[in-house]
Scaffold this motif. Sequence first.
Motif, mmCIF file in Angstrom:
data_model
loop_
_atom_site.group_PDB
_atom_site.id
_atom_site.type_symbol
_atom_site.label_atom_id
_atom_site.label_comp_id
_atom_site.label_asym_id
_atom_site.label_seq_id
_atom_site.Cartn_x
_atom_site.Cartn_y
_atom_site.Cartn_z
ATOM 1 N N TYR A 82 0.844 -1.196 0.000
ATOM 2 C CA TYR A 82 0.000 0.000 0.000
ATOM 3 C C TYR A 82 0.876 1.241 0.000
ATOM 4 O O TYR A 82 1.813 1.366 0.784
ATOM 5 C CB TYR A 82 -0.911 -0.014 1.236
ATOM 6 N N HIS A 130 -8.076 7.559 -5.063
ATOM 7 C CA HIS A 130 -7.328 6.529 -5.786
ATOM 8 C C HIS A 130 -6.327 5.971 -4.777
ATOM 9 O O HIS A 130 -5.504 6.720 -4.243
ATOM 10 C CB HIS A 130 -6.609 7.150 -6.984
ATOM 11 N N ALA A 131 -6.405 4.684 -4.513
ATOM 12 C CA ALA A 131 -5.466 4.025 -3.602
ATOM 13 C C ALA A 131 -4.390 3.343 -4.452
ATOM 14 O O ALA A 131 -4.698 2.474 -5.272
ATOM 15 C CB ALA A 131 -6.185 2.996 -2.737
ATOM 16 N N ALA A 132 -3.148 3.770 -4.263
ATOM 17 C CA ALA A 132 -2.034 3.225 -5.035
ATOM 18 C C ALA A 132 -1.375 2.079 -4.280
ATOM 19 O O ALA A 132 -1.200 2.140 -3.053
ATOM 20 C CB ALA A 132 -1.008 4.315 -5.314
ATOM 21 N N SER A 134 -4.056 -0.827 -8.274
ATOM 22 C CA SER A 134 -4.737 0.275 -7.595
ATOM 23 C C SER A 134 -6.177 -0.101 -7.286
ATOM 24 O O SER A 134 -6.683 -1.118 -7.757
ATOM 25 C CB SER A 134 -4.711 1.532 -8.468
ATOM 26 N N SER A 135 -6.816 0.733 -6.512
ATOM 27 C CA SER A 135 -8.235 0.589 -6.226
ATOM 28 C C SER A 135 -8.793 1.983 -5.996
ATOM 29 O O SER A 135 -8.052 2.947 -5.862
ATOM 30 C CB SER A 135 -8.468 -0.294 -4.994
ATOM 31 N N ASN A 136 -10.096 2.079 -5.976
ATOM 32 C CA ASN A 136 -10.750 3.316 -5.577
ATOM 33 C C ASN A 136 -11.380 3.097 -4.218
ATOM 34 O O ASN A 136 -11.907 2.007 -3.935
ATOM 35 C CB ASN A 136 -11.813 3.747 -6.582
#
Length: 127
Positions: free
Chosen positions: A80, A98-100, A105-107
Amino acid sequence: MIRTVAALTLITAFALAGCSGSSGSASGGTAQSMADNTTKAAYNDDVAGVTANMDDTLKRSVTRTQVGTISDQLHKLGDYQGLTLVSSDPAKNEFTYHAAFSNGSSNVVVRIDSGGKLSAYHVFVTK
């Protein structure tokens, strides 16, 4: 690209929160901090950490199995690396990030209630 929606039953709580509206206002920084802390806790399979900033209704809907499932999905994306604001809806106190991760990735979408707690937390994992 296949899109997988994380299996948290928070979808129901998210929908219910959408019906109630929000009369308060959360700063983007507070929302991002809570979203980041909750995402880190989900990644670490930490139920207490996931629910720490949630309102009572949302907190009651979270199960150990759901947190384990989302943790497994996030770990498949690698390490993460943090959140970046994508959009916000001040009228709803809703924020999308936006999660990198090192390999994907994910939102993450959160909604903050008038008491300053998370009334919705939703993760969309993209593969």
